[in-house]
Design an enzyme around this catalytic site. Structure first.
Site, PDB file in Angstrom:
ATOM      1  N   LEU A  83       0.823  -1.214   0.000  1.00 42.79           N
ATOM      2  CA  LEU A  83       0.000   0.000   0.000  1.00 42.79           C
ATOM      3  C   LEU A  83       0.855   1.261   0.000  1.00 42.79           C
ATOM      4  CD1 LEU A  83      -2.835   1.338   0.294  1.00 42.79           C
ATOM      5  CD2 LEU A  83      -2.509   1.199   2.764  1.00 42.79           C
ATOM      6  N   GLY A  86       5.209   8.876  -1.681  1.00 42.94           N
ATOM      7  CA  GLY A  86       4.458  10.091  -1.378  1.00 42.94           C
ATOM      8  C   GLY A  86       3.134   9.844  -0.692  1.00 42.94           C
ATOM      9  N   SER A 140       0.497   7.445   5.568  1.00 44.46           N
ATOM     10  CA  SER A 140      -0.759   7.435   6.318  1.00 44.46           C
ATOM     11  C   SER A 140      -1.935   7.928   5.482  1.00 44.46           C
ATOM     12  CB  SER A 140      -0.615   8.307   7.570  1.00 44.46           C
ATOM     13  OG  SER A 140       0.399   7.805   8.413  1.00 44.46           O
ATOM     14  N   GLN A 191      17.105   5.684  44.803  1.00 47.08           N
ATOM     15  CA  GLN A 191      15.780   6.151  44.395  1.00 47.08           C
ATOM     16  C   GLN A 191      15.720   6.470  42.904  1.00 47.08           C
ATOM     17  OE1 GLN A 191      14.097  10.063  45.732  1.00 47.08           O
ATOM     18  NE2 GLN A 191      12.807   8.737  47.004  1.00 47.08           N
ATOM     19  N   GLU A 231       2.168   1.520  10.541  1.00 45.68           N
ATOM     20  CA  GLU A 231       0.742   1.290  10.785  1.00 45.68           C
ATOM     21  C   GLU A 231       0.070   2.481  11.478  1.00 45.68           C
ATOM     22  OE1 GLU A 231      -0.095  -1.065   9.188  1.00 45.68           O
ATOM     23  OE2 GLU A 231       1.645  -2.374   9.129  1.00 45.68           O
TER      24      GLU A 231
END
Length: 372
Positions: free
Chosen positions: A117, A121, A124, A262, A346
């Site tokens: 996919l 360019g 998402s 600590q 993803e």
């Protein structure tokens, strides 16, 4: 189920970690094919075959919650191993001859697929892909480029998404049809490649689903994957935190184990709180998936928090180990490299934040809702 898988990871996978690190330093594949086949057979003999595969195909069809727990356990090692008998959920859209040529051989481990996919360019923003497919008689002719395709160098067919006159369409494209792949060197263990298509001819019978319906198929694949990512992150973070605790107990500084200080205790405490919160966010998202509820908002929250959490934890673990954590003698630096990509692939952190905010602003998700 969790305890049995954890035992399998401890017994069969963790002893291979040193070999995986050694192979990486030598530029070799993480696992030899023979070792991988042996692991698959042992897993199958133990009943771990087709864990999410529908029963009609011979799988055990675990629900999303148990699937998430399985991925948490597999995340406790960086040995690249997956239980067999699986296929990308998108392949279940195969019909007729497609089922015999692509789906069933993939389930049997005879063929390997990759999901093509992403483009140079379009990451998402999947709606902006530019690869094209034009009709030519009963065939389609495909041109374009895909990048950062997991398993692209090893696959013998790809699930390709290209723009047609009707919208984005998915195609099943065999390597012999003419596409080429080039590996992309990465900082972690993931094996990615760029794929090039130059007048690649695909028969009309290789359209997956409906012409113009590819985007819905792609989003269904991406949505399913997103609760798996934080699940794997949780397993890795738990293993890393355990290593840090063990090291802090024995490493002496100024006459005391560093676990007494600590500054170290707070890093351990913060890591545990973040791991547990990510675990319940992820299980909640998986629970919504399993109940058939709209899980998109919950998955975005789990993916964002889980990915960031794992990177924060591995950074603290390296700090606790000091110079030793930075060496290749320990696997901390390996995980440091591997986990970074979880904030990118993803759906980046930025995309998840945008999604979460938009859902709230537009009223798609309600504040304070439980089980709705």
């Amino acid at each position: 189920m969790r305890d049995t898988i954890r035992s399998f990871v401890d017994r069969e996978l963790k002893p291979l970690e040193e070999g995986v690190l050694r192979n990486e330093r030598s530029g070799l594949a993480p696992l030899e094919p023979g070792i991988l086949r042996d692991l698959q057979e042992k897993a199958r003999a133990a009943g771990f075959w087709g864990i999410t595969l529908p029963e009609e195909y011979g799988g055990i069809a675990l629900g999303a919650v148990m699937h998430s727990i399985v991925e948490m356990e597999l995340g406790r090692t960086f040995v690249p191993f997956r239980f067999g008998g699986e296929a990308d959920n998108i392949l279940f859209a195969c019909t007729g001859q497609q089922r015999d040529s692509y789906l069933l051989p993939t389930i049997a481990g005879e063929r390997r697929a990759c999901f093509a996919l992403t483009e140079p360019g379009a990451g998402s923003d999947a709606r902006n892909i530019r690869a094209t497919a034009r009709r030519d008689g009963g065939d389609w002719v495909i041109n374009g480029e895909k990048t950062f395709i997991t398993g692209g160098s090893e696959a013998d067919f790809c699930i390709l998404f290209a723009r047609t006159g009707e919208g984005i369409t998915a195609f099943l494209v065999d390597r012999e049809m003419g596409w080429k792949s080039s590996p992309i060197p990465l900082m972690g263990q993931r094996l990615c490649a760029s794929l090039s298509f130059e007048d690649v001819r695909v028969p009309g019978s290789n359209v997956l689903g409906e012409v113009g319906g590819g985007l819905d198929l792609a989003l269904s694949w991406i949505g399913q994957k997103r609760y798996v990512i934080p699940s794997m992150a949780i397993g890795a973070a738990e293993r890393l935190l355990g290593m840090a605790i063990d090291y802090a107990r024995v490493r002496q500084s100024m006459g005391h184990p560093i676990a007494h200080y600590q500054a170290i205790q707070w890093q351990i405490a913060d890591s545990e709180v973040e791991i547990e919160s990510a675990k319940w966010l992820t299980l909640h998202a998986a629970w919504r998936v399993e109940r058939g509820m709209d899980a998109r908002h919950a998955i975005s929250i789990a993916k964002l928090h889980g990915s960031v959490m794992a990177n924060q934890v591995v950074d603290r673990v390296m700090q606790i180990h000091g110079a030793m954590g930075y060496t290749k003698e320990l696997p901390v630096e390996r995980w440091y490299r591997d986990l970074r990509v979880m904030r990118i692939y993803e759906g980046t952190d930025e995309i998840q934040r945008r999604t979460i905010a938009r859902n709230l602003i537009k009223g798609h998700a309600k504040l304070g809702s439980i089980g709705e």
